[in-house]
Design a protein around this motif. Sequence first.
Motif, PDB file in Angstrom:
ATOM      1  N   ASP A 294       0.828  -1.202   0.000  1.00 55.47           N
ATOM      2  CA  ASP A 294       0.000   0.000   0.000  1.00 55.47           C
ATOM      3  C   ASP A 294       0.866   1.256   0.000  1.00 55.47           C
ATOM      4  O   ASP A 294       0.607   2.218  -0.740  1.00 55.47           O
ATOM      5  CB  ASP A 294      -0.920  -0.005   1.212  1.00 55.47           C
ATOM      6  CG  ASP A 294      -1.806   1.230   1.287  1.00 55.47           C
ATOM      7  OD1 ASP A 294      -2.769   1.307   0.497  1.00 55.47           O
ATOM      8  OD2 ASP A 294      -1.525   2.122   2.113  1.00 55.47           O
ATOM      9  N   LEU A 295       1.903   1.263   0.824  1.00 56.94           N
ATOM     10  CA  LEU A 295       2.793   2.414   0.914  1.00 56.94           C
ATOM     11  C   LEU A 295       3.528   2.632  -0.406  1.00 56.94           C
ATOM     12  O   LEU A 295       3.637   3.771  -0.894  1.00 56.94           O
ATOM     13  CB  LEU A 295       3.801   2.200   2.044  1.00 56.94           C
ATOM     14  CG  LEU A 295       4.883   3.272   2.209  1.00 56.94           C
ATOM     15  CD1 LEU A 295       4.263   4.644   2.474  1.00 56.94           C
ATOM     16  CD2 LEU A 295       5.849   2.892   3.333  1.00 56.94           C
ATOM     17  N   ASN A 296       4.023   1.576  -0.999  1.00 53.35           N
ATOM     18  CA  ASN A 296       4.749   1.679  -2.267  1.00 53.35           C
ATOM     19  C   ASN A 296       3.853   2.241  -3.366  1.00 53.35           C
ATOM     20  O   ASN A 296       4.236   3.171  -4.095  1.00 53.35           O
ATOM     21  CB  ASN A 296       5.271   0.305  -2.671  1.00 53.35           C
ATOM     22  CG  ASN A 296       6.069   0.344  -3.972  1.00 53.35           C
ATOM     23  OD1 ASN A 296       7.134   0.941  -4.039  1.00 53.35           O
ATOM     24  ND2 ASN A 296       5.536  -0.293  -5.015  1.00 53.35           N
ATOM     25  N   GLN A 297       2.639   1.697  -3.461  1.00 51.60           N
ATOM     26  CA  GLN A 297       1.707   2.162  -4.487  1.00 51.60           C
ATOM     27  C   GLN A 297       1.355   3.635  -4.296  1.00 51.60           C
ATOM     28  O   GLN A 297       1.303   4.415  -5.260  1.00 51.60           O
ATOM     29  CB  GLN A 297       0.435   1.319  -4.458  1.00 51.60           C
ATOM     30  CG  GLN A 297      -0.588   1.703  -5.530  1.00 51.60           C
ATOM     31  CD  GLN A 297      -1.829   0.827  -5.487  1.00 51.60           C
ATOM     32  OE1 GLN A 297      -1.898  -0.146  -4.742  1.00 51.60           O
ATOM     33  NE2 GLN A 297      -2.830   1.179  -6.292  1.00 51.60           N
ATOM     34  N   PHE A 298       1.134   4.039  -3.043  1.00 44.78           N
ATOM     35  CA  PHE A 298       0.778   5.416  -2.743  1.00 44.78           C
ATOM     36  C   PHE A 298       1.886   6.385  -3.165  1.00 44.78           C
ATOM     37  O   PHE A 298       1.626   7.428  -3.788  1.00 44.78           O
ATOM     38  CB  PHE A 298       0.499   5.553  -1.240  1.00 44.78           C
ATOM     39  CG  PHE A 298       0.312   6.964  -0.771  1.00 44.78           C
ATOM     40  CD1 PHE A 298      -0.812   7.695  -1.140  1.00 44.78           C
ATOM     41  CD2 PHE A 298       1.258   7.569   0.046  1.00 44.78           C
ATOM     42  CE1 PHE A 298      -0.988   9.007  -0.714  1.00 44.78           C
ATOM     43  CE2 PHE A 298       1.090   8.872   0.486  1.00 44.78           C
ATOM     44  CZ  PHE A 298      -0.033   9.601   0.099  1.00 44.78           C
ATOM     45  N   LEU A 299       3.132   6.064  -2.841  1.00 45.71           N
ATOM     46  CA  LEU A 299       4.240   6.954  -3.182  1.00 45.71           C
ATOM     47  C   LEU A 299       4.450   7.026  -4.698  1.00 45.71           C
ATOM     48  O   LEU A 299       4.657   8.116  -5.262  1.00 45.71           O
ATOM     49  CB  LEU A 299       5.521   6.488  -2.487  1.00 45.71           C
ATOM     50  CG  LEU A 299       5.562   6.646  -0.965  1.00 45.71           C
ATOM     51  CD1 LEU A 299       6.830   6.020  -0.391  1.00 45.71           C
ATOM     52  CD2 LEU A 299       5.464   8.112  -0.558  1.00 45.71           C
ATOM     53  N   VAL A 300       4.392   5.885  -5.365  1.00 47.97           N
ATOM     54  CA  VAL A 300       4.602   5.855  -6.814  1.00 47.97           C
ATOM     55  C   VAL A 300       3.510   6.640  -7.537  1.00 47.97           C
ATOM     56  O   VAL A 300       3.786   7.416  -8.469  1.00 47.97           O
ATOM     57  CB  VAL A 300       4.663   4.404  -7.318  1.00 47.97           C
ATOM     58  CG1 VAL A 300       4.653   4.367  -8.859  1.00 47.97           C
ATOM     59  CG2 VAL A 300       5.918   3.711  -6.793  1.00 47.97           C
ATOM     60  N   GLU A 301       2.253   6.454  -7.116  1.00 46.01           N
ATOM     61  CA  GLU A 301       1.139   7.165  -7.747  1.00 46.01           C
ATOM     62  C   GLU A 301       1.255   8.676  -7.570  1.00 46.01           C
ATOM     63  O   GLU A 301       0.688   9.450  -8.355  1.00 46.01           O
ATOM     64  CB  GLU A 301      -0.187   6.682  -7.171  1.00 46.01           C
ATOM     65  CG  GLU A 301      -0.579   5.294  -7.642  1.00 46.01           C
ATOM     66  CD  GLU A 301      -1.874   4.806  -7.013  1.00 46.01           C
ATOM     67  OE1 GLU A 301      -2.347   5.456  -6.049  1.00 46.01           O
ATOM     68  OE2 GLU A 301      -2.410   3.787  -7.479  1.00 46.01           O
ATOM     69  N   ASN A 302       1.998   9.103  -6.547  1.00 42.88           N
ATOM     70  CA  ASN A 302       2.176  10.530  -6.304  1.00 42.88           C
ATOM     71  C   ASN A 302       3.543  11.038  -6.764  1.00 42.88           C
ATOM     72  O   ASN A 302       4.013  12.095  -6.323  1.00 42.88           O
ATOM     73  CB  ASN A 302       1.979  10.836  -4.824  1.00 42.88           C
ATOM     74  CG  ASN A 302       0.512  10.822  -4.412  1.00 42.88           C
ATOM     75  OD1 ASN A 302      -0.188  11.824  -4.562  1.00 42.88           O
ATOM     76  ND2 ASN A 302       0.056   9.672  -3.927  1.00 42.88           N
ATOM     77  N   GLY A 303       4.166  10.289  -7.644  1.00 39.66           N
ATOM     78  CA  GLY A 303       5.362  10.771  -8.319  1.00 39.66           C
ATOM     79  C   GLY A 303       6.672  10.562  -7.607  1.00 39.66           C
ATOM     80  O   GLY A 303       7.683  11.143  -8.002  1.00 39.66           O
ATOM     81  N   VAL A 304       6.697   9.743  -6.565  1.00 42.96           N
ATOM     82  CA  VAL A 304       7.949   9.484  -5.852  1.00 42.96           C
ATOM     83  C   VAL A 304       8.475   8.112  -6.270  1.00 42.96           C
ATOM     84  O   VAL A 304       7.783   7.100  -6.134  1.00 42.96           O
ATOM     85  CB  VAL A 304       7.749   9.533  -4.328  1.00 42.96           C
ATOM     86  CG1 VAL A 304       9.046   9.123  -3.616  1.00 42.96           C
ATOM     87  CG2 VAL A 304       7.337  10.926  -3.897  1.00 42.96           C
ATOM     88  N   ARG A 305       9.705   8.089  -6.759  1.00 47.65           N
ATOM     89  CA  ARG A 305      10.317   6.828  -7.160  1.00 47.65           C
ATOM     90  C   ARG A 305      10.903   6.141  -5.936  1.00 47.65           C
ATOM     91  O   ARG A 305      11.772   6.683  -5.259  1.00 47.65           O
ATOM     92  CB  ARG A 305      11.405   7.070  -8.195  1.00 47.65           C
ATOM     93  CG  ARG A 305      12.038   5.787  -8.708  1.00 47.65           C
ATOM     94  CD  ARG A 305      13.128   6.098  -9.713  1.00 47.65           C
ATOM     95  NE  ARG A 305      13.787   4.879 -10.164  1.00 47.65           N
ATOM     96  CZ  ARG A 305      14.846   4.859 -10.967  1.00 47.65           C
ATOM     97  NH1 ARG A 305      15.356   5.998 -11.404  1.00 47.65           N
ATOM     98  NH2 ARG A 305      15.384   3.710 -11.322  1.00 47.65           N
ATOM     99  N   VAL A 306      10.397   4.961  -5.643  1.00 43.78           N
ATOM    100  CA  VAL A 306      10.848   4.198  -4.473  1.00 43.78           C
ATOM    101  C   VAL A 306      11.997   3.278  -4.885  1.00 43.78           C
ATOM    102  O   VAL A 306      11.847   2.433  -5.765  1.00 43.78           O
ATOM    103  CB  VAL A 306       9.688   3.370  -3.866  1.00 43.78           C
ATOM    104  CG1 VAL A 306      10.189   2.546  -2.692  1.00 43.78           C
ATOM    105  CG2 VAL A 306       8.551   4.284  -3.447  1.00 43.78           C
TER     106      VAL A 306
END
Length: 303
Positions: free
Chosen positions: A267-279
């Motif tokens: 969930d955390l990974n998807q949230f950050l990626v969808e908001n433009g942050v490359r994990v």
Amino acid sequence: MEYILQTDNLSKVYGTKTVLNHVSIHVPKGSIYGLVGKNGAGKTTLMRIICGLTQQSSGNYTLLGKSNDITVRNNMGMLIEKPGIYEHMTAMENLRYFSLLFGIPFHDHQKILKTVGLQNAGKKKARQFSLGMKQRLGIAISLLGNPDFLILDEPINGLDPEGVYEMRKMLESLNQQYGTTIMIASHILSELYKLATDYAIIDGCCLIDEFSKETLENACSSSVQVSVEEKWMQKAKDLIASRYPDVRCEVFGSHSLRLHEKIDLADLNQFLVENGVRVCGLGANDENIEKFFVEKLSGGQAV
């Protein structure tokens, strides 16, 4: 909070040797209280004082709400060091003998044997018992009279994995079904962690710390570590704060953030990626319970 046992600066000295030094503990009623310490730390001496098997050199204690009243031990059961059973007798014969010795009416013997898992021991003599069965019989004897408080010194020491599991389940049942308060000393930290609700650490004859399981779990709680490119650090931190407002988040190095709570990683990974942050990396960081105890026992220094 109601305590079934409180000690106030209990000390024990043999000649010039101090074996217990100003120990003050608090055992909540209804708890499973784990005493943690190395061999020779003073755990057994503390238990022997509480059980009336030896006299303290100084200090006091309150037991079942009363001070200096030996009659309260009628509501206690104990197994110190090793089971004091008669090996030429069966399990039932041992219970009957100790009932006569303690002046306890003959009743509930079969129920007690069932509680400790010896209901099928039949006519087998105790000398034929395994170590685990002997430990169970010792606990069965300590349960005569339906005690409110049970004190057990290393009851799982030397048991095989199956015996350890069965002993733990039996003690949990006594605590949860009958409300029996249990003090248990053990150096097997993994099993004590599964069982105890409260802890005391004794080292060098002194009390090092006393705390609840909740405190222990908070100190050793799992955290989540997120690695991102440095240019995205602040944005990632702001996004996490908006998504998880109650979770403490701190910068950990130049490329990582640490969240001090268990969070769904996907969930955390998807949230950050969808908001433009490359994990770049994401994983759980589990602090070790055993490491926590070892550091306490070594003066706060990792070993």
